[in-house]
Design an enzyme around this catalytic site. Structure first.
Site, PDB file in Angstrom:
ATOM      1  N   TYR A  24      61.341  20.092  27.756  1.00  0.00           N
ATOM      2  CA  TYR A  24      61.748  18.682  27.823  1.00  0.00           C
ATOM      3  C   TYR A  24      61.591  17.922  26.520  1.00  0.00           C
ATOM      4  O   TYR A  24      61.992  16.762  26.431  1.00  0.00           O
ATOM      5  CB  TYR A  24      60.955  17.989  28.936  1.00  0.00           C
ATOM      6  CG  TYR A  24      61.158  18.634  30.284  1.00  0.00           C
ATOM      7  CD1 TYR A  24      60.153  19.392  30.881  1.00  0.00           C
ATOM      8  CD2 TYR A  24      62.374  18.523  30.955  1.00  0.00           C
ATOM      9  CE1 TYR A  24      60.345  20.012  32.111  1.00  0.00           C
ATOM     10  CE2 TYR A  24      62.577  19.141  32.173  1.00  0.00           C
ATOM     11  CZ  TYR A  24      61.558  19.876  32.750  1.00  0.00           C
ATOM     12  OH  TYR A  24      61.750  20.491  33.967  1.00  0.00           O
ATOM     13  N   ASN A  74      68.448  10.859  37.011  1.00  0.00           N
ATOM     14  CA  ASN A  74      67.818  12.152  36.834  1.00  0.00           C
ATOM     15  C   ASN A  74      66.857  12.310  38.008  1.00  0.00           C
ATOM     16  O   ASN A  74      65.728  11.858  37.940  1.00  0.00           O
ATOM     17  CB  ASN A  74      67.071  12.239  35.514  1.00  0.00           C
ATOM     18  CG  ASN A  74      66.472  13.629  35.298  1.00  0.00           C
ATOM     19  OD1 ASN A  74      66.338  14.405  36.250  1.00  0.00           O
ATOM     20  ND2 ASN A  74      66.112  13.929  34.068  1.00  0.00           N
ATOM     21  N   ASP A  87      72.348  10.954  50.588  1.00  0.00           N
ATOM     22  CA  ASP A  87      72.930  10.006  51.544  1.00  0.00           C
ATOM     23  C   ASP A  87      72.987   8.592  50.976  1.00  0.00           C
ATOM     24  O   ASP A  87      73.952   7.853  51.212  1.00  0.00           O
ATOM     25  CB  ASP A  87      72.127  10.023  52.841  1.00  0.00           C
ATOM     26  CG  ASP A  87      72.352  11.282  53.659  1.00  0.00           C
ATOM     27  OD1 ASP A  87      71.528  11.553  54.562  1.00  0.00           O
ATOM     28  OD2 ASP A  87      73.332  12.010  53.384  1.00  0.00           O
ATOM     29  N   HIS A 100      70.393  15.737  33.601  1.00  0.00           N
ATOM     30  CA  HIS A 100      69.201  16.580  33.456  1.00  0.00           C
ATOM     31  C   HIS A 100      68.967  16.845  31.983  1.00  0.00           C
ATOM     32  O   HIS A 100      69.905  17.216  31.255  1.00  0.00           O
ATOM     33  CB  HIS A 100      69.378  17.909  34.191  1.00  0.00           C
ATOM     34  CG  HIS A 100      69.662  17.757  35.649  1.00  0.00           C
ATOM     35  ND1 HIS A 100      68.687  17.442  36.572  1.00  0.00           N
ATOM     36  CD2 HIS A 100      70.823  17.833  36.338  1.00  0.00           C
ATOM     37  CE1 HIS A 100      69.232  17.346  37.757  1.00  0.00           C
ATOM     38  NE2 HIS A 100      70.524  17.576  37.654  1.00  0.00           N
ATOM     39  N   ILE A 101      67.740  16.694  31.539  1.00  0.00           N
ATOM     40  CA  ILE A 101      67.392  16.943  30.144  1.00  0.00           C
ATOM     41  C   ILE A 101      67.681  18.397  29.790  1.00  0.00           C
ATOM     42  O   ILE A 101      68.273  18.708  28.758  1.00  0.00           O
ATOM     43  CB  ILE A 101      65.906  16.591  29.901  1.00  0.00           C
ATOM     44  CG1 ILE A 101      65.685  15.086  30.069  1.00  0.00           C
ATOM     45  CG2 ILE A 101      65.443  17.091  28.544  1.00  0.00           C
ATOM     46  CD1 ILE A 101      64.227  14.681  30.149  1.00  0.00           C
ATOM     47  N   SER A 102      67.262  19.282  30.688  1.00  0.00           N
ATOM     48  CA  SER A 102      67.445  20.723  30.449  1.00  0.00           C
ATOM     49  C   SER A 102      68.735  21.220  31.107  1.00  0.00           C
ATOM     50  O   SER A 102      69.289  20.571  31.988  1.00  0.00           O
ATOM     51  CB  SER A 102      66.245  21.486  31.031  1.00  0.00           C
ATOM     52  OG  SER A 102      66.215  21.333  32.462  1.00  0.00           O
TER      53      SER A 102
HETATM   54  C1  DHK Z   1      63.697  17.509  35.335  1.00  0.00           C
HETATM   55  C2  DHK Z   1      62.832  18.032  36.237  1.00  0.00           C
HETATM   56  O1  DHK Z   1      61.673  17.447  36.501  1.00  0.00           O
HETATM   57  C3  DHK Z   1      63.111  19.304  36.909  1.00  0.00           C
HETATM   58  O2  DHK Z   1      62.561  19.370  38.225  1.00  0.00           O
HETATM   59  C4  DHK Z   1      64.596  19.548  36.946  1.00  0.00           C
HETATM   60  C5  DHK Z   1      65.057  18.007  35.155  1.00  0.00           C
HETATM   61  C6  DHK Z   1      65.157  19.432  35.548  1.00  0.00           C
HETATM   62  C7  DHK Z   1      65.570  17.774  33.738  1.00  0.00           C
HETATM   63  O3  DHK Z   1      65.934  18.746  33.038  1.00  0.00           O
HETATM   64  O4  DHK Z   1      65.596  16.593  33.356  1.00  0.00           O
HETATM   65  O5  DHK Z   1      64.884  20.730  37.492  1.00  0.00           O
END
Ligand code: DHK
Length: 148
Positions: A24, A74, A87, A100-102
């Site tokens: 992250y 996110n 929902d 998503h960051i990743s």
């Molecule tokens: C951030 C999280 O906390 C993970 O549970 C996700 C996501 C990925 C991210 O990449 O921002 O799977």
């Protein structure tokens, strides 16, 4: 819709900067908020983070009630489990950008099946924390085009 962009962040994202930096990065949530506010320009920003599913659901209701122009979300770990968030997002009339960051698709299979993607207008993953700026710009562009 002419309101603010609502940027909602899920569980553990309050730990950005120290949480698995190899995944992250070192950018903190506070720095992400600044990145988003800068990217939004004159558009007002509502920026929130919670470790509680129900709180995020309530914030989505607020975005609906307040006429938000877009939601950038996110959902973190709730991405893969929360029908309640899915929902709630179904009720939002504007564009939803899932962020998503990743790159969740390059990670453990538990991170591969997003429920939120079933309603999101667009999905962004793997751009890093600095990518939130692109997420804001994408959400505002979608709103300007009347996309949903
Ligand atoms: C951030 C999280 O906390 C993970 O549970 C996700 C996501 C990925 C991210 O990449 O921002 O799977």
């Amino acid at each position: 819709m002419t309101g603010a962009i609502h940027i909602l962040n899920g569980p553990n994202l309050n730990r950005l900067g120290v949480r698995e930096p190899e995944i992250y990065g070192h950018t903190t949530l506070a720095e992400v908020q600044t990145i988003c506010e800068t990217a939004a320009g004159h558009v007002p920003v509502v920026f929130r983070q919670s470790n509680l599913e129900g709180e995020i659901v309530s914030w989505i209701h607020q975005a609906i009630d307040e006429g938000a122009c877009a939601i950038l979300i996110n959902p973190a770990g709730l991405t893969f489990t929360s029908v309640a968030i899915l929902d709630a997002l179904k009720m939002f009339p504007g564009p939803v950008v899932e962020f998503h960051i990743s790159n969740i698709h390059r990670r453990d299979p538990i991170y591969h099946n997003s429920l939120v993607s079933k309603v999101a207008t667009a999905v962004m993953a793997g751009l890093g924390a600095e990518g939130y700026a692109l997420g804001v710009r994408a959400a505002l562009d979608l709103a300007a085009r009347g996309a949903r």
